[in-house]
Enzyme design. Structure first.
Site, PDB file in Angstrom:
ATOM      1  N   ARG A   1       0.798  -1.229   0.000  1.00 21.60           N
ATOM      2  CA  ARG A   1       0.000   0.000   0.000  1.00 21.60           C
ATOM      3  C   ARG A   1       0.831   1.280   0.000  1.00 21.60           C
ATOM      4  NH1 ARG A   1      -2.423  -0.874   5.946  1.00 21.60           N
ATOM      5  NH2 ARG A   1      -4.274   0.114   5.066  1.00 21.60           N
TER       6      ARG A   1
ATOM      7  N   ASN B   1      -7.351   1.482  16.548  1.00 20.98           N
ATOM      8  CA  ASN B   1      -7.004   0.407  15.605  1.00 20.98           C
ATOM      9  C   ASN B   1      -5.512   0.387  15.264  1.00 20.98           C
ATOM     10  OD1 ASN B   1      -7.596  -1.844  14.167  1.00 20.98           O
ATOM     11  ND2 ASN B   1      -8.885  -0.857  12.647  1.00 20.98           N
TER      12      ASN B   1
ATOM     13  N   LYS C   1     -13.709  -2.065  23.675  1.00 19.84           N
ATOM     14  CA  LYS C   1     -14.154  -3.361  23.136  1.00 19.84           C
ATOM     15  C   LYS C   1     -13.301  -4.478  23.722  1.00 19.84           C
ATOM     16  CE  LYS C   1     -13.701  -1.334  19.139  1.00 19.84           C
ATOM     17  NZ  LYS C   1     -13.563  -1.062  17.700  1.00 19.84           N
TER      18      LYS C   1
ATOM     19  N   GLY D   1     -13.706  -7.930  22.863  1.00 14.65           N
ATOM     20  CA  GLY D   1     -13.870  -9.153  22.098  1.00 14.65           C
ATOM     21  C   GLY D   1     -15.105  -9.922  22.505  1.00 14.65           C
TER      22      GLY D   1
ATOM     23  N   GLY E   1     -14.345  -5.626  14.914  1.00 18.98           N
ATOM     24  CA  GLY E   1     -14.347  -4.292  15.499  1.00 18.98           C
ATOM     25  C   GLY E   1     -14.990  -3.253  14.608  1.00 18.98           C
ATOM     26  N   ASP E   2     -14.751  -3.366  13.306  1.00 20.50           N
ATOM     27  CA  ASP E   2     -15.317  -2.400  12.355  1.00 20.50           C
ATOM     28  C   ASP E   2     -16.843  -2.465  12.346  1.00 20.50           C
ATOM     29  OD1 ASP E   2     -12.624  -2.149  11.720  1.00 20.50           O
ATOM     30  OD2 ASP E   2     -12.778  -3.480   9.979  1.00 20.50           O
TER      31      ASP E   2
END
Length: 327
Positions: free
Chosen positions: A109, A173, A236, A238, A272-273
């Site tokens: 990328r 993230n 979060k 999990g 997560g998204d």
């Protein structure tokens, strides 16, 4: 929200890449994905036209770029904020899954169009449009892919938007490979600390917070985010669930919201998204935080039972239909 209400507007800043999913030299599924784009797609499905989703990125003029943009439009995403870079193409990544559905990534990328979006001649024209948003959302990856000078430019822009009343939402993230490997993650901390100082809503994963800041517990992470300047936070956890707290109300307790265990996890790529999307679909339509967290868990639970960053519409439809019926 009634039919006469104006939909809330969110701009989601980030990168979408070509996704290869499978085993090297074996069967491969070619599609697309990227944390911010994943959230945009799942938010469009969950909000069902109650929220206007605007994706902010740069893509090439090649057939793959055009094909991806068309599919975003089919999902209900506004692509008027997508810049066209005639000299570059989208990045590419490979997901490899183990037997438990956990994944590892390989990326190509460095010369992607999205990496240089802030240097695009038309990016400045977008800034006035961003002032009209109710919320701007980005992730740590949205920052990490940019050249250092552009990161600072984006943070300056976000601060100005915050001062004008635009709500800023952030998912840390953390991807170590995208950041300078300096001592104690100083570059990451410096950038995150600046953003968190004016962040309205942090939607973070405890594992990431622990890796960057060495937080000893989710509660310690909440305390740190409060001192950093964050107004509201979701940690979060999990499969265990999540922890929510309004950090502006010092006397209030954190809410722990559990999730329903999934017997067969196929692919955790967008867990997560999709949680973020479910949460934001409630937040932007005025639901209470606990209900927003439940939405996040329900949507993520549906997504991780299928393969790929963007699962088929049929895999999430029953959940998103239920959102409209129950709320």
């Amino acid at each position: 929200m009634t039919e006469n209400d104006t939909p809330k507007k969110i701009a989601i800043i980030g990168e979408c890449m070509i996704e290869l999913n499978g085993k090297p030299f074996g069967n491969m599924l070619q599609t697309f994905g990227g944390d911010s784009l994943n959230s945009a797609v799942y938010l469009a499905r969950a909000a069902k036209q109650q929220v206007q989703i605007n994706y902010v990125t740069a893509m090439g003029s090649d057939a793959l770029s055009e094909g991806m943009i068309q599919r975003w439009q089919e999902e209900g995403i506004n692509t008027q904020f997508v810049l066209t870079d005639n000299t570059r193409q989208p990045g590419l990544y490979l997901i490899q899954l183990d037997d438990q559905g956990e994944r590892t990534f390989l990326y190509w990328r460095n010369q992607s169009a999205a990496r240089y979006m802030l240097q695009h001649r038309d990016f400045e024209l977008l800034t006035t449009k961003l002032e009209k948003m109710d919320m701007v959302y980005l992730s740590g990856i949205s920052l990490a892919i940019l050249p250092e000078k552009d990161r600072k430019t984006l943070l300056t822009l976000l601060r100005k938007l915050s001062e004008k009343g635009v709500e800023i939402a952030f998912d840390s993230n953390f991807r170590p490979a995208l950041w300078p490997q300096n001592e104690d993650w100083k570059t990451v901390k410096d950038h995150y600390a600046e953003l968190l100082s004016f962040c309205d809503l942090a939607l973070v994963t405890f594992d990431d917070e622990q890796a960057i800041w060495q937080d000893i517990s989710p509660e310690a992470a909440l305390d740190r985010l409060e001192h950093a300047g964050v107004k509201k936070a979701v940690i979060k956890l999990g499969a265990e669930g999540c922890l929510y707290k309004n950090l502006q109300k010092k006397e209030s307790d954190a809410l722990f919201i559990t999730t329903t265990p999934i017997e067969e996890v196929v692919d955790t790529t967008s867990a997560g998204d999709s949680f973020n999307a479910g949460y934001l679909s409630g937040h932007l339509t005025g639901l209470e935080p606990e209900r927003c967290c439940v939405r996040g868990h329900q949507l993520a639970s549906a997504v991780i039972q299928s393969q790929g960053a963007i699962v088929p519409l049929s895999a999430t439809q029953s959940i998103t239909n239920q959102f409209k019926l129950t709320d």
